[in-house]
Structure formats: C-alpha cells, structure tokens
Design a protein around this motif. Structure first.
Motif, PDB file in Angstrom:
ATOM      1  N   ALA A 228       0.832  -1.207   0.000  1.00 38.36           N
ATOM      2  CA  ALA A 228       0.000   0.000   0.000  1.00 38.36           C
ATOM      3  C   ALA A 228       0.862   1.250   0.000  1.00 38.36           C
ATOM      4  O   ALA A 228       0.519   2.262  -0.627  1.00 38.36           O
ATOM      5  N   THR A 229       1.997   1.186   0.703  1.00 37.40           N
ATOM      6  CA  THR A 229       2.902   2.338   0.727  1.00 37.40           C
ATOM      7  C   THR A 229       3.464   2.612  -0.651  1.00 37.40           C
ATOM      8  O   THR A 229       3.581   3.772  -1.088  1.00 37.40           O
ATOM      9  N   GLU A 230       3.825   1.558  -1.381  1.00 39.42           N
ATOM     10  CA  GLU A 230       4.345   1.747  -2.742  1.00 39.42           C
ATOM     11  C   GLU A 230       3.287   2.341  -3.657  1.00 39.42           C
ATOM     12  O   GLU A 230       3.567   3.235  -4.460  1.00 39.42           O
ATOM     13  N   GLU A 231       2.055   1.839  -3.521  1.00 43.00           N
ATOM     14  CA  GLU A 231       0.975   2.411  -4.322  1.00 43.00           C
ATOM     15  C   GLU A 231       0.723   3.870  -3.970  1.00 43.00           C
ATOM     16  O   GLU A 231       0.459   4.698  -4.841  1.00 43.00           O
ATOM     17  N   GLU A 232       0.838   4.157  -2.666  1.00 45.47           N
ATOM     18  CA  GLU A 232       0.646   5.537  -2.227  1.00 45.47           C
ATOM     19  C   GLU A 232       1.728   6.448  -2.807  1.00 45.47           C
ATOM     20  O   GLU A 232       1.449   7.579  -3.232  1.00 45.47           O
ATOM     21  N   ASN A 233       2.959   5.965  -2.878  1.00 51.52           N
ATOM     22  CA  ASN A 233       4.043   6.764  -3.457  1.00 51.52           C
ATOM     23  C   ASN A 233       3.815   7.011  -4.941  1.00 51.52           C
ATOM     24  O   ASN A 233       4.043   8.121  -5.442  1.00 51.52           O
ATOM     25  N   GLN A 234       3.381   5.978  -5.653  1.00 50.88           N
ATOM     26  CA  GLN A 234       3.089   6.160  -7.077  1.00 50.88           C
ATOM     27  C   GLN A 234       1.951   7.144  -7.282  1.00 50.88           C
ATOM     28  O   GLN A 234       1.972   7.975  -8.205  1.00 50.88           O
ATOM     29  N   LEU A 235       0.941   7.075  -6.407  1.00 49.01           N
ATOM     30  CA  LEU A 235      -0.182   8.001  -6.501  1.00 49.01           C
ATOM     31  C   LEU A 235       0.277   9.436  -6.269  1.00 49.01           C
ATOM     32  O   LEU A 235      -0.148  10.370  -6.966  1.00 49.01           O
ATOM     33  N   ARG A 236       1.158   9.614  -5.289  1.00 44.77           N
ATOM     34  CA  ARG A 236       1.661  10.955  -5.009  1.00 44.77           C
ATOM     35  C   ARG A 236       2.499  11.491  -6.174  1.00 44.77           C
ATOM     36  O   ARG A 236       2.445  12.689  -6.485  1.00 44.77           O
ATOM     37  N   GLN A 237       3.264  10.627  -6.820  1.00 42.83           N
ATOM     38  CA  GLN A 237       4.036  11.062  -7.988  1.00 42.83           C
ATOM     39  C   GLN A 237       3.126  11.508  -9.117  1.00 42.83           C
ATOM     40  O   GLN A 237       3.383  12.528  -9.776  1.00 42.83           O
ATOM     41  N   ARG A 238       2.044  10.762  -9.327  1.00 45.66           N
ATOM     42  CA  ARG A 238       1.084  11.170 -10.365  1.00 45.66           C
ATOM     43  C   ARG A 238       0.409  12.489  -9.986  1.00 45.66           C
ATOM     44  O   ARG A 238       0.183  13.344 -10.848  1.00 45.66           O
ATOM     45  N   GLU A 239       0.132  12.668  -8.717  1.00 45.45           N
ATOM     46  CA  GLU A 239      -0.484  13.925  -8.280  1.00 45.45           C
ATOM     47  C   GLU A 239       0.468  15.107  -8.454  1.00 45.45           C
ATOM     48  O   GLU A 239       0.045  16.203  -8.831  1.00 45.45           O
ATOM     49  N   GLU A 240       1.767  14.883  -8.190  1.00 45.13           N
ATOM     50  CA  GLU A 240       2.746  15.946  -8.408  1.00 45.13           C
ATOM     51  C   GLU A 240       2.824  16.321  -9.883  1.00 45.13           C
ATOM     52  O   GLU A 240       2.903  17.510 -10.231  1.00 45.13           O
ATOM     53  N   LEU A 241       2.800  15.311 -10.747  1.00 47.40           N
ATOM     54  CA  LEU A 241       2.807  15.582 -12.185  1.00 47.40           C
ATOM     55  C   LEU A 241       1.552  16.342 -12.599  1.00 47.40           C
ATOM     56  O   LEU A 241       1.620  17.314 -13.372  1.00 47.40           O
ATOM     57  N   GLU A 242       0.400  15.916 -12.074  1.00 47.11           N
ATOM     58  CA  GLU A 242      -0.850  16.621 -12.367  1.00 47.11           C
ATOM     59  C   GLU A 242      -0.783  18.063 -11.857  1.00 47.11           C
ATOM     60  O   GLU A 242      -1.291  18.985 -12.500  1.00 47.11           O
TER      61      GLU A 242
END
Length: 490
Positions: A228-242
């Motif tokens: 879940a932590t890895e998924e959360e990190n990927q989600l945050r990276q996508r949010e930063e890009l957005e």
C-alpha cells in the motif's frame, strides 16, 4: 639574383660592337691590346649569342599562383563593372537575398524538427503534414485536418490531454489560423482551449483537496502495508505531475486571455467589449492564482524554467487591460490598473530596476493628466484629503478629485518616472526607457502649461525637443516645436 639586374643593363644599345663588326685594319699592332679587346667582346658575344632579343627589353618577374590569381580577378572585376554596371549589383543583391532566405529556411527546418521531436512516432506522422501546410504551403483546411488527426493519435496512445505537447498542438492550430488571417476561427479555438484549461484546473484542485482530507482522516495507528505504501508513493508522484500540469494550464489560461484581448481588438474583429471581457478574465484568473500561491507559500517570482504563473505575467494582464481602457477613454480605470501593476513589477524585479517601472510611472502620469483635461479650469470640486489620494481603507486606489489636485499628482508621477530612469544604466537601460523619459518630459511641459506656468513649460518643451532630436524621433520634434510655438508669446 636576376631580378636585381638594373634595367639599363637589360636594355643594351642596339648597335653593340662585336668582333665581326670591327675591321681588322682598325686593330692596333699591339698584340696585347688586340687580344684583350678580342677577349672582352668575344666573351660578350658568346654569352648573349643564343638569348632572344626581347629578353633585353624587360625584366621578367616571378609571381606566385595566388598573386597571378588576384591580378586576374582584379582585371576581370574591372571589366565586369564596365560591361555590366546595372546587372552586376542586381546579381549581388539576388545572391544576398538567396543566402538570407536559405538561412531562414535552415532556421525554420531546425525549429520544426525540435517541435516534432517531442512527440511519439504515431503523432509525428500526422503532425509533420500539419506543419507542412502551416509553414511551407499554407492551406488552413488541410492543416486543421492533420492537426485533428494528430490529436486523435495522441489520445489513442494515452498522452495526457493537458500536457505541454498536446496543448501545444492546439495552440499551433490557433497560430496557423491567425497566420491565414482567419482571426474569428482562431479566437473561437483559443476560447475553447482557455475554457478547457480553466475547468480542468478547477476540477483537479477540488479533487486534490478531497484526497488530502481523506489522507488526513486516516488514523496514524493503522498498520503499515509495504504494498500500500508503494501504491501511495506512485499516486503521489502522479499527483505531483498533475499539479505541474495544472500550474502550466492556469499560466496558459491567463496568456490565452491576453491573446484573446489582442485578437478581439484587432482590425479583423474590432469587438472591444469581448476584448475587455477576455482581459478582465485574465486579470481575475491571475489575481486568484497569486493569492493561492501566496497562501500556500509557493514561489511567485519570474524565474528561468518556471512552470507557474509569476508576478510579471499578472502585471502584463493589468497593463493590457489598462491600455484597452485608455483606447476606450476610461482614463480613471486605466490609472487604477497601472498603479496596481506597479507594485507587482517592483516586487518581481527587486533591486534590479528596469525600464518597465519607468513606463508604468509615465503611464500613470499620462492618464491622470487626461482626466485633468476633461475638467474645466474653473471647477469648484471639493478637494480630497491628501491622506486618501492614493489608497482607501479597503486598499482600493483613490484618485484626486479637483483639477488642481490631478495636475499636481500627474506632475509628481512624471517626475518620479524621470528620477527612476536616471538611476537605470546601460545595458539595462534601453530604447523603451528613453522613449518613456521623452514622454514624461513632454507631459511635464503640458502640465506646466495647464497650470499657466509658461516659462517652466517652455523649458520642458525645449528639453523634450532635444531628447526627441537625439533619438531621431521626428514626430516628437515636430510636436515639441508646435508646443513651443503655442507658448512662445504667453
């Protein structure tokens, strides 16, 4: 060496005596004298017997191939100028123009290649034809068709619809339409881009707020799951890009509003109402974005390679709207906008003052003077207290009310422009600064004339004439001469 032989030695007399030309009866009986003379002339005859006669008429010079080439070119150029006094200059001009056109073609090819290199192959195949019908063979219908196909190809390979590349394709289509003088379709297309960017930014930021609230609502005591932590990190990276895409999108929204104001105010459309609406929207979007960034303690200064909206771009929106108000005769509104743009420019420039501040200060002085022009000299409007002449309790800009107050305020703004310009040195000081100083000096002359201070007005007019002459501004010289003639006998 042979080249050092004097010319008189090479040009021997035509009747040089030889042994055969002297009668033997003339030789003296002295054998020693006869043999000496025979030896002298005999040697001379043997030495020059086989040389051509023309050898003695000139001295041969040995030259390098480069020297001979230069001489031939010099002779040939003199002949060409004599034979073709008109055709040769035309040929040189045509060759120069061809070289310039070749340079432009190379530059354009390099620019097109850099633009196309940003896209994947499926998009590039469609976009290359669109660019061809935009920059090489301008055909709006064909170009727009290929731009649409490029956008479809980008959507099929899941390119982000608000990435720099995809939005760049849409803006390239607007540029093509404007180049083809299809200004109304260009404005309509740009309106669509602006609306899409604004709505996407609003929706995305609402979604971001909801996600942050959900994260904050989760208890810190929950068991940590590595997956879940890895998924959360990927989600945050996508949010930063957005988030970066949203910053650029709101930046483009303000820029699109400024461009729409230019298109609507152009000679092709001449719809000042729509131009005012577009520029007002750009100002509102810029103010809202600056307030948001300040609240979040995000950068607002103009920096190299930035993605966010900066102070200078918002100040540009202010000044563009103020320029439009000036054209429409709304000098009071234009004055307020120029004054509001000034602190943004000051904050962005910091200690490195540029000519932008001089231009804004002079614009404020000009607009206040225009307001004074519309008030009769005998006006008895109650004066405004000095403390309330600049800003009110709510922070809104308040202006002087009486004619005398307006003239004094305009004079102060114009002198301030000259004081700021005096401290700007080369290379920062440019032609724009000189022109603003000229306008401010002439404005001071007009203000003094309106106050009936004619000697002071003549001094400012003469100074403005000198500045205009130094800048080669003939219209400024003529205008100053007319003003001097007007106040000469007053």
């Amino acid at each position: 060496m042979f080249n050092a032989v004097p010319r008189h030695f090479g040009a021997l007399p035509a009747r040089t005596p030889t042994i055969s030309s002297i009668p033997r009866s003339q030789f003296p009986p002295n054998r020693h004298y006869s043999s000496s003379l025979t030896s002298r002339y005999g040697n001379l005859q043997r030495h020059y017997r086989y040389l051509p006669t023309s050898h003695f008429s000139q001295v041969r010079s040995y030259k390098t191939s480069m020297e001979r080439f230069r001489e031939e070119m010099r002779e040939g150029s003199r002949g060409i100028w004599r034979k073709h006094p008109i055709g040769l200059p035309l040929m040189i001009l045509a060759a120069s123009m061809s070289m310039v056109m070749l340079g432009f073609a190379i530059h354009g090819h390099r620019r097109r290649r850099e633009f196309l290199s940003k896209f994947p192959a499926p998009v590039t195949d469609q976009l290359r034809k669109a660019v061809y019908y935009t920059e090489i063979d301008l055909k709006p219908a064909e170009a727009m068709m290929w731009y649409k196909r490029a956008l479809i190809a980008a959507d099929q390979i899941d390119m982000h619809p608000f990435s720099d590349e995809v939005v760049g394709i849409r803006l390239k289509a607007v540029e093509m339409l404007e180049r083809a003088e299809l200004v109304i379709p260009a404005a309509q297309t740009l309106e669509k881009i602006r609306a899409d960017c604004r709505q996407w930014v609003i929706n995305g930021r609402r979604k971001q707020i909801i996600q942050e609230k959900e994260r904050a609502g989760k208890g810190a005591s929950e068991k940590v799951d590595p997956e879940a932590t890895e998924e959360e990190n990927q989600l945050r990276q996508r949010e930063e890009l957005e988030g970066r895409f949203r910053d650029r999108a709101i930046k483009r929204t303000v820029g699109a509003g400024i461009k729409l104001g230019e298109l609507y105010a152009s000679d092709y459309i001449r719809d000042l109402e729509k131009a005012e609406k577009a520029l007002s929207g750009a100002v509102e979007d810029g103010i809202a974005e600056l307030q948001r960034r300040r609240q979040l303690d995000l950068p607002v200064l103009s920096e190299e390679g930035e993605d966010h909206l900066n102070l200078k771009e918002v100040a540009t929106a202010y000044t563009e709207l103020a320029d439009l108000y000036t054209k429409r005769g709304k000098h009071d509104l234009a004055t307020i906008l120029y004054i509001q743009a000034l602190p943004l420019v000051k904050e962005d420039e910091g200690a490195s003052t540029t000519c932008a501040q001089v231009v804004l200060l002079n614009n404020v002085a000009s607009q206040i003077a225009e307001q004074a022009h519309h008030i009769p000299p005998a006006s008895a409007t109650p004066p405004t207290p000095p403390s309330a002449q600049q800003t009110g309790a709510s922070g809104d800009v308040l202006l002087p009310q009486s004619r005398e107050q307006l003239l004094d305020a305009a004079t102060q703004w114009a002198k301030k422009a000259l004081d700021v310009a005096e401290h700007i040195k080369s290379p920062i000081r440019d032609e724009e600064c000189d022109q603003a100083c000229l306008a401010a000096t002439y404005n001071l002359g007009e203000l003094a004339e309106m106050k009936r201070e004619f000697s002071l007005a003549r001094r400012f007019y003469e100074e403005s004439r000198s500045l205009a002459k130094a800048q080669g501004f003939k219209k400024g010289v003529k205008k100053a001469d007319e003003a001097l003639k007007r106040v000469k006998d007053l």
